[in-house]
Structure formats: C-alpha cells, structure tokens
Motif scaffolding. Sequence first.
Motif, PDB file in Angstrom:
ATOM      1  N   ALA A  65       0.809  -1.217   0.000  1.00 50.75           N
ATOM      2  CA  ALA A  65       0.000   0.000   0.000  1.00 50.75           C
ATOM      3  C   ALA A  65       0.843   1.268   0.000  1.00 50.75           C
ATOM      4  O   ALA A  65       0.447   2.278  -0.570  1.00 50.75           O
ATOM      5  N   GLU A  66       2.017   1.239   0.628  1.00 49.50           N
ATOM      6  CA  GLU A  66       2.829   2.449   0.716  1.00 49.50           C
ATOM      7  C   GLU A  66       3.709   2.669  -0.510  1.00 49.50           C
ATOM      8  O   GLU A  66       4.456   3.628  -0.587  1.00 49.50           O
ATOM      9  N   SER A  67       3.600   1.800  -1.495  1.00 51.21           N
ATOM     10  CA  SER A  67       4.387   1.937  -2.714  1.00 51.21           C
ATOM     11  C   SER A  67       4.016   3.234  -3.427  1.00 51.21           C
ATOM     12  O   SER A  67       2.857   3.613  -3.486  1.00 51.21           O
ATOM     13  N   VAL A  68       5.035   3.917  -3.955  1.00 58.19           N
ATOM     14  CA  VAL A  68       4.779   5.167  -4.663  1.00 58.19           C
ATOM     15  C   VAL A  68       4.846   4.990  -6.175  1.00 58.19           C
ATOM     16  O   VAL A  68       4.674   5.936  -6.911  1.00 58.19           O
ATOM     17  N   ALA A 103      -5.931   1.594  -2.357  1.00 60.06           N
ATOM     18  CA  ALA A 103      -6.865   1.350  -1.246  1.00 60.06           C
ATOM     19  C   ALA A 103      -7.084  -0.151  -1.070  1.00 60.06           C
ATOM     20  O   ALA A 103      -7.117  -0.661   0.058  1.00 60.06           O
ATOM     21  N   LEU A 104      -7.221  -0.866  -2.181  1.00 59.17           N
ATOM     22  CA  LEU A 104      -7.395  -2.320  -2.107  1.00 59.17           C
ATOM     23  C   LEU A 104      -6.145  -3.000  -1.556  1.00 59.17           C
ATOM     24  O   LEU A 104      -6.234  -3.922  -0.743  1.00 59.17           O
ATOM     25  N   LEU A 105      -4.966  -2.552  -1.980  1.00 62.70           N
ATOM     26  CA  LEU A 105      -3.717  -3.110  -1.446  1.00 62.70           C
ATOM     27  C   LEU A 105      -3.609  -2.860   0.055  1.00 62.70           C
ATOM     28  O   LEU A 105      -3.218  -3.741   0.814  1.00 62.70           O
ATOM     29  N   GLY A 108      -5.537  -5.235   1.998  1.00 57.91           N
ATOM     30  CA  GLY A 108      -5.110  -6.637   1.873  1.00 57.91           C
ATOM     31  C   GLY A 108      -5.975  -7.449   0.930  1.00 57.91           C
ATOM     32  O   GLY A 108      -5.933  -8.687   0.947  1.00 57.91           O
ATOM     33  N   ALA A 109      -6.729  -6.782   0.080  1.00 54.75           N
ATOM     34  CA  ALA A 109      -7.647  -7.471  -0.832  1.00 54.75           C
ATOM     35  C   ALA A 109      -6.930  -8.456  -1.753  1.00 54.75           C
ATOM     36  O   ALA A 109      -7.510  -9.469  -2.158  1.00 54.75           O
ATOM     37  N   GLN A 110      -5.658  -8.209  -2.056  1.00 57.75           N
ATOM     38  CA  GLN A 110      -4.917  -9.093  -2.955  1.00 57.75           C
ATOM     39  C   GLN A 110      -4.797 -10.503  -2.385  1.00 57.75           C
ATOM     40  O   GLN A 110      -4.625 -11.470  -3.124  1.00 57.75           O
ATOM     41  N   ARG A 111      -4.936 -10.650  -1.084  1.00 61.37           N
ATOM     42  CA  ARG A 111      -4.856 -11.978  -0.467  1.00 61.37           C
ATOM     43  C   ARG A 111      -6.072 -12.840  -0.796  1.00 61.37           C
ATOM     44  O   ARG A 111      -6.061 -14.045  -0.580  1.00 61.37           O
ATOM     45  N   GLN A 112      -7.142 -12.201  -1.309  1.00 64.02           N
ATOM     46  CA  GLN A 112      -8.355 -12.931  -1.673  1.00 64.02           C
ATOM     47  C   GLN A 112      -8.300 -13.488  -3.098  1.00 64.02           C
ATOM     48  O   GLN A 112      -9.166 -14.261  -3.490  1.00 64.02           O
ATOM     49  N   LEU A 113      -7.308 -13.072  -3.876  1.00 62.24           N
ATOM     50  CA  LEU A 113      -7.212 -13.499  -5.266  1.00 62.24           C
ATOM     51  C   LEU A 113      -7.004 -15.006  -5.360  1.00 62.24           C
ATOM     52  O   LEU A 113      -6.110 -15.559  -4.725  1.00 62.24           O
ATOM     53  N   CYS A 114      -7.853 -15.659  -6.130  1.00 64.32           N
ATOM     54  CA  CYS A 114      -7.733 -17.111  -6.361  1.00 64.32           C
ATOM     55  C   CYS A 114      -7.398 -17.336  -7.827  1.00 64.32           C
ATOM     56  O   CYS A 114      -8.077 -16.822  -8.710  1.00 64.32           O
ATOM     57  N   ASP A 115      -6.361 -18.078  -8.069  1.00 63.01           N
ATOM     58  CA  ASP A 115      -6.046 -18.437  -9.448  1.00 63.01           C
ATOM     59  C   ASP A 115      -6.326 -19.926  -9.626  1.00 63.01           C
ATOM     60  O   ASP A 115      -6.864 -20.579  -8.747  1.00 63.01           O
ATOM     61  N   ASP A 134     -16.368  -7.780  -6.973  1.00 61.61           N
ATOM     62  CA  ASP A 134     -17.355  -6.919  -6.348  1.00 61.61           C
ATOM     63  C   ASP A 134     -16.666  -5.798  -5.562  1.00 61.61           C
ATOM     64  O   ASP A 134     -17.074  -4.648  -5.639  1.00 61.61           O
ATOM     65  N   LEU A 135     -15.601  -6.129  -4.823  1.00 61.40           N
ATOM     66  CA  LEU A 135     -14.832  -5.108  -4.100  1.00 61.40           C
ATOM     67  C   LEU A 135     -14.260  -4.078  -5.072  1.00 61.40           C
ATOM     68  O   LEU A 135     -14.323  -2.865  -4.824  1.00 61.40           O
ATOM     69  N   ILE A 136     -13.732  -4.537  -6.173  1.00 65.34           N
ATOM     70  CA  ILE A 136     -13.154  -3.635  -7.174  1.00 65.34           C
ATOM     71  C   ILE A 136     -14.231  -2.736  -7.764  1.00 65.34           C
ATOM     72  O   ILE A 136     -14.051  -1.528  -7.902  1.00 65.34           O
ATOM     73  N   ASN A 137     -15.373  -3.317  -8.094  1.00 63.72           N
ATOM     74  CA  ASN A 137     -16.471  -2.523  -8.666  1.00 63.72           C
ATOM     75  C   ASN A 137     -16.969  -1.465  -7.691  1.00 63.72           C
ATOM     76  O   ASN A 137     -17.291  -0.342  -8.098  1.00 63.72           O
ATOM     77  N   ARG A 138     -17.043  -1.798  -6.405  1.00 61.14           N
ATOM     78  CA  ARG A 138     -17.490  -0.821  -5.402  1.00 61.14           C
ATOM     79  C   ARG A 138     -16.452   0.276  -5.229  1.00 61.14           C
ATOM     80  O   ARG A 138     -16.805   1.417  -4.948  1.00 61.14           O
ATOM     81  N   CYS A 139     -15.192  -0.053  -5.398  1.00 58.64           N
ATOM     82  CA  CYS A 139     -14.114   0.930  -5.237  1.00 58.64           C
ATOM     83  C   CYS A 139     -14.069   1.909  -6.416  1.00 58.64           C
ATOM     84  O   CYS A 139     -13.803   3.080  -6.223  1.00 58.64           O
ATOM     85  N   THR A 140     -14.327   1.382  -7.609  1.00 56.67           N
ATOM     86  CA  THR A 140     -14.258   2.252  -8.789  1.00 56.67           C
ATOM     87  C   THR A 140     -15.606   2.857  -9.037  1.00 56.67           C
ATOM     88  O   THR A 140     -15.862   3.687  -9.765  1.00 56.67           O
TER      89      THR A 140
END
Length: 140
Positions: A65-68, A103-105, A108-115, A134-140
């Motif tokens: 999240a703190e990445s610039v 905001a998603l990073l 910790g939303a990336q931990r929910q990604l399933c491949d 759904d989280l992404i759609n609500r964010c955008t």
Amino acid sequence: MLEMALLQVEAYCKGKNLVIAGYYQANENYSDNEMNHVARTIGRKVQDNFHDACLFMIDNRKVKAESVSQPYKIYTLRESNWKDVDCKNISEDDIAKEECLYALLKSGAQRQLCDFDNHFDDVRNDWRNLKLNDLINRCT
C-alpha cells in the motif's frame, strides 16, 4: 494444468460472450519480476485471438500500500516483441483507478485473489474471483 485452466476460461468466456483480452503473471520468486517464456507464449496465444491483448506483469517488490510507483508493468505485442506500454499520459479516470488499487492493497484485498492453482487445490476456491471483483467494482 495450464492447458486445462485456459480451456476452462475459454469455455466460460464463450458462454458469457466475453473475450480473453490479456494475461497477468506474478512470479513466485519475490525478486523475479521479468517476463518469462511462459508469459510470452501465453500472451502470444491470447493476442492471436484478440489483437489488442496485453500482458500484465506484477512487480512483487512493489505490491504494498505504501508503494509510490505502479506495482505492475503492462506490455503489448508490437513488431513481434512485447513492448512496455508508456503509462505517463494518464487520465483522471486512470488516477481514480490507481487510488482504488492502492486502497485495495492497503486493505489486503490481494490476499483474496484465487487463481487456477488455488482452484485445482480446492474447487471451492472460485477462480472467477466474484467477491474480489465486487470489491473492485465498489471501489471504482
């Protein structure tokens, strides 16, 4: 396993009138952020079926999240080679998407990604990532 995953994604997309427009890869090794043979091969196959396909490479060192700077690079196939897309000319919409990404990073939303590896380990892991989408759609 990769071939099975691609066949399943292709069948899903056809049934939903969608196209496979790109491929993303996050290498297993934290410091390995280079496009490998597998990424190039799959990217070419996707590009054969969708002219404007892109390859989305995750830079593991920047997924925080703190990445610039952007935690990814986008490539398109030009003149038989994958070329880095210049993202300097960004719109207000792109800025909003970047803010959403960070905001998603941070959450910790990336931990929910399933491949497909997760899905093949346990079929209850949904490779379509409906909750994350759904989280992404609500964010955008």
